[in-house]
Design a protein around this motif. Structure first.
Motif, PDB file in Angstrom:
ATOM      1  N   THR A 111       0.810  -1.224   0.000  1.00 35.03           N
ATOM      2  CA  THR A 111       0.000   0.000   0.000  1.00 35.03           C
ATOM      3  C   THR A 111       0.840   1.271   0.000  1.00 35.03           C
ATOM      4  OG1 THR A 111      -0.122   0.146   2.427  1.00 35.03           O
ATOM      5  CG2 THR A 111      -1.792  -1.214   1.312  1.00 35.03           C
ATOM      6  N   ARG A 112       2.185   1.147   0.078  1.00 37.31           N
ATOM      7  CA  ARG A 112       3.023   2.344   0.171  1.00 37.31           C
ATOM      8  C   ARG A 112       4.209   2.246  -0.785  1.00 37.31           C
ATOM      9  NH1 ARG A 112       3.528   0.065   5.990  1.00 37.31           N
ATOM     10  NH2 ARG A 112       5.291  -1.362   5.798  1.00 37.31           N
ATOM     11  N   PHE A 113       4.781   3.396  -1.064  1.00 37.79           N
ATOM     12  CA  PHE A 113       5.874   3.487  -2.023  1.00 37.79           C
ATOM     13  C   PHE A 113       7.207   3.093  -1.405  1.00 37.79           C
ATOM     14  CE2 PHE A 113       9.239   6.094  -4.041  1.00 37.79           C
ATOM     15  CZ  PHE A 113       9.198   5.527  -5.307  1.00 37.79           C
ATOM     16  N   LEU A 114       7.420   3.467  -0.118  1.00 35.26           N
ATOM     17  CA  LEU A 114       8.686   3.198   0.565  1.00 35.26           C
ATOM     18  C   LEU A 114       8.502   2.109   1.612  1.00 35.26           C
ATOM     19  CD1 LEU A 114      10.050   6.814   1.112  1.00 35.26           C
ATOM     20  CD2 LEU A 114      10.964   5.102  -0.464  1.00 35.26           C
ATOM     21  N   ASN A 115       9.462   1.176   1.684  1.00 35.89           N
ATOM     22  CA  ASN A 115       9.468   0.127   2.696  1.00 35.89           C
ATOM     23  C   ASN A 115      10.897  -0.103   3.176  1.00 35.89           C
ATOM     24  OD1 ASN A 115       6.676  -1.149   3.000  1.00 35.89           O
ATOM     25  ND2 ASN A 115       6.891  -1.103   0.766  1.00 35.89           N
ATOM     26  N   PHE A 116      11.024  -0.786   4.307  1.00 36.81           N
ATOM     27  CA  PHE A 116      12.350  -1.159   4.803  1.00 36.81           C
ATOM     28  C   PHE A 116      12.966  -2.189   3.861  1.00 36.81           C
ATOM     29  CE2 PHE A 116      10.031  -0.056   8.775  1.00 36.81           C
ATOM     30  CZ  PHE A 116      10.860   0.959   9.212  1.00 36.81           C
ATOM     31  N   HIS A 117      14.274  -2.055   3.596  1.00 34.55           N
ATOM     32  CA  HIS A 117      14.929  -3.085   2.800  1.00 34.55           C
ATOM     33  C   HIS A 117      15.352  -4.234   3.719  1.00 34.55           C
ATOM     34  CE1 HIS A 117      18.898  -1.837   4.228  1.00 34.55           C
ATOM     35  NE2 HIS A 117      18.714  -0.601   3.771  1.00 34.55           N
ATOM     36  N   ASP A 118      15.870  -5.311   3.131  1.00 33.29           N
ATOM     37  CA  ASP A 118      16.149  -6.530   3.892  1.00 33.29           C
ATOM     38  C   ASP A 118      17.125  -6.298   5.041  1.00 33.29           C
ATOM     39  OD1 ASP A 118      14.499  -7.733   2.081  1.00 33.29           O
ATOM     40  OD2 ASP A 118      16.053  -8.929   1.091  1.00 33.29           O
ATOM     41  N   GLY A 119      18.151  -5.468   4.825  1.00 36.54           N
ATOM     42  CA  GLY A 119      19.123  -5.202   5.876  1.00 36.54           C
ATOM     43  C   GLY A 119      18.513  -4.453   7.048  1.00 36.54           C
ATOM     44  N   GLN A 120      17.675  -3.464   6.751  1.00 33.04           N
ATOM     45  CA  GLN A 120      16.984  -2.741   7.820  1.00 33.04           C
ATOM     46  C   GLN A 120      16.052  -3.675   8.589  1.00 33.04           C
ATOM     47  OE1 GLN A 120      15.369   0.210   5.118  1.00 33.04           O
ATOM     48  NE2 GLN A 120      16.566   1.833   6.078  1.00 33.04           N
ATOM     49  N   ARG A 121      15.323  -4.507   7.852  1.00 35.08           N
ATOM     50  CA  ARG A 121      14.414  -5.461   8.507  1.00 35.08           C
ATOM     51  C   ARG A 121      15.182  -6.391   9.438  1.00 35.08           C
ATOM     52  NH1 ARG A 121      11.731  -8.692   4.208  1.00 35.08           N
ATOM     53  NH2 ARG A 121      13.673  -9.897   4.306  1.00 35.08           N
ATOM     54  N   ALA A 122      16.335  -6.886   8.999  1.00 36.92           N
ATOM     55  CA  ALA A 122      17.126  -7.780   9.843  1.00 36.92           C
ATOM     56  C   ALA A 122      17.597  -7.069  11.109  1.00 36.92           C
ATOM     57  CB  ALA A 122      18.320  -8.309   9.053  1.00 36.92           C
ATOM     58  N   ALA A 123      18.052  -5.822  10.980  1.00 32.65           N
ATOM     59  CA  ALA A 123      18.516  -5.069  12.154  1.00 32.65           C
ATOM     60  C   ALA A 123      17.382  -4.865  13.149  1.00 32.65           C
ATOM     61  CB  ALA A 123      19.086  -3.725  11.703  1.00 32.65           C
ATOM     62  N   ILE A 124      16.201  -4.529  12.646  1.00 31.70           N
ATOM     63  CA  ILE A 124      15.046  -4.293  13.525  1.00 31.70           C
ATOM     64  C   ILE A 124      14.596  -5.590  14.189  1.00 31.70           C
ATOM     65  CG2 ILE A 124      12.609  -3.616  13.553  1.00 31.70           C
ATOM     66  CD1 ILE A 124      13.340  -1.676  11.208  1.00 31.70           C
ATOM     67  N   LEU A 125      14.425  -6.640  13.396  1.00 35.65           N
ATOM     68  CA  LEU A 125      13.953  -7.921  13.934  1.00 35.65           C
ATOM     69  C   LEU A 125      14.937  -8.494  14.945  1.00 35.65           C
ATOM     70  CD1 LEU A 125      12.447  -9.838  10.860  1.00 35.65           C
ATOM     71  CD2 LEU A 125      11.231  -9.014  12.881  1.00 35.65           C
ATOM     72  N   ASN A 126      16.230  -8.453  14.618  1.00 33.06           N
ATOM     73  CA  ASN A 126      17.225  -9.032  15.522  1.00 33.06           C
ATOM     74  C   ASN A 126      17.271  -8.306  16.856  1.00 33.06           C
ATOM     75  OD1 ASN A 126      17.805 -10.780  13.472  1.00 33.06           O
ATOM     76  ND2 ASN A 126      19.869 -10.006  13.064  1.00 33.06           N
ATOM     77  N   THR A 127      17.171  -6.980  16.815  1.00 35.23           N
ATOM     78  CA  THR A 127      17.202  -6.209  18.057  1.00 35.23           C
ATOM     79  C   THR A 127      15.968  -6.483  18.902  1.00 35.23           C
ATOM     80  OG1 THR A 127      18.466  -4.460  16.949  1.00 35.23           O
ATOM     81  CG2 THR A 127      17.423  -3.899  19.045  1.00 35.23           C
ATOM     82  N   ILE A 128      14.806  -6.513  18.269  1.00 35.45           N
ATOM     83  CA  ILE A 128      13.573  -6.787  19.003  1.00 35.45           C
ATOM     84  C   ILE A 128      13.604  -8.186  19.607  1.00 35.45           C
ATOM     85  CG2 ILE A 128      11.082  -7.171  18.732  1.00 35.45           C
ATOM     86  CD1 ILE A 128      11.038  -4.809  16.807  1.00 35.45           C
ATOM     87  N   TYR A 129      14.053  -9.166  18.822  1.00 34.74           N
ATOM     88  CA  TYR A 129      14.124 -10.533  19.340  1.00 34.74           C
ATOM     89  C   TYR A 129      15.102 -10.617  20.506  1.00 34.74           C
ATOM     90  CZ  TYR A 129      14.722 -15.588  19.542  1.00 34.74           C
ATOM     91  OH  TYR A 129      14.774 -16.881  19.984  1.00 34.74           O
ATOM     92  N   ALA A 130      16.283 -10.028  20.339  1.00 38.76           N
ATOM     93  CA  ALA A 130      17.304 -10.100  21.389  1.00 38.76           C
ATOM     94  C   ALA A 130      16.810  -9.455  22.677  1.00 38.76           C
ATOM     95  CB  ALA A 130      18.593  -9.433  20.914  1.00 38.76           C
TER      96      ALA A 130
END
Length: 233
Positions: A56-75
């Protein structure tokens, strides 16, 4: 020939744990991670990464940003280590057996939760910072007694250029001598960072709680603090 030592064992281990869940997260299917995090975190993760929202949007997080966010939240949220050593022991214990790492991570200076995202210049570190701040603050509002979350933040830049970039990110760009909040990153990219139902509270916090380096220790806020400075100060 001996195998090459992994220079980032935490990143490797965390990415293995979260990465295998990414396809289901994108598809909107149940994942173990989504059951382990708070309802607020689950809402944010769906909004940020689920394909239905991304389309639904033009801009999204790329794979590297997603990994940084997910890993930090999980940790932090799922594993909730008290120290850096605890985090290694939870996900990468073998790494502690080589190179004197055990002695290093056992030092007093590492006896608190500690995470790092190594990202190259231009790959969107500030957007990762924005997302993690949104995650922390909205969870603190939803569960004020949960000690995993906070509404007080200190952002320390390595120099004046990055310091000014952070001011632009959180206060907005300067126009005619005044900061325009609508040009700051989170409001300007609201369709990426914050679900619509959570925007009023998030934007109100940003507008009232950002403190530049000259105001640290002088400005009083009621709901939390985002203090921005450069490390020389």
């Amino acid at each position: 020939m001996s195998p090459t030592r992994d220079l980032f064992p935490l990143a490797t281990a965390l990415t293995r744990l979260t990465g295998e869940q990414v396809p289901n997260l994108i598809a909107g299917q149940p994942t173990e991670l989504m059951e382990q995090v708070t309802p607020t975190s689950a809402e944010l993760l769906r909004f940020w990464f689920q394909q239905d929202y991304c389309d639904t949007r033009f801009l999204n997080f790329h794979d590297g940003q997603r990994a940084a966010i997910l890993n930090t939240i999980y940790a932090h949220e799922v594993l909730h280590p008290a120290t850096l050593r605890d985090l290694y022991e939870a996900v990468a214990p073998d790494a502690l057996l080589s190179g004197g790492l055990l002695g290093e991570v056992s030092r007093d200076r590492h006896r608190h939760p500690k995470y790092a995202a190594k990202m190259a210049t231009g790959t969107g570190k500030t957007w990762v910072l924005n997302a993690l701040l949104v995650w922390q603050y909205l969870n603190k509002v939803a569960a004020p007694t949960d000690d995993r979350f906070t509404s007080n933040f200190l952002l320390v830049a390595p120099g004046l250029v990055v310091y000014d970039r952070l001011l632009d990110s959180f206060l907005g760009k300067t126009r005619d001598g005044e900061r325009d909040f609508e040009t700051s990153d989170i409001p300007a990219q609201r369709d990426l960072f914050v679900p619509e139902n959570l925007r009023p509270g998030m934007f109100g916090f940003l507008q009232s709680s950002v403190v530049a380096k000259t105001e640290i220790g002088r400005k009083v806020t009621g709901s939390g603090l985002i203090a921005i400075t450069n490390w020389h100060l």
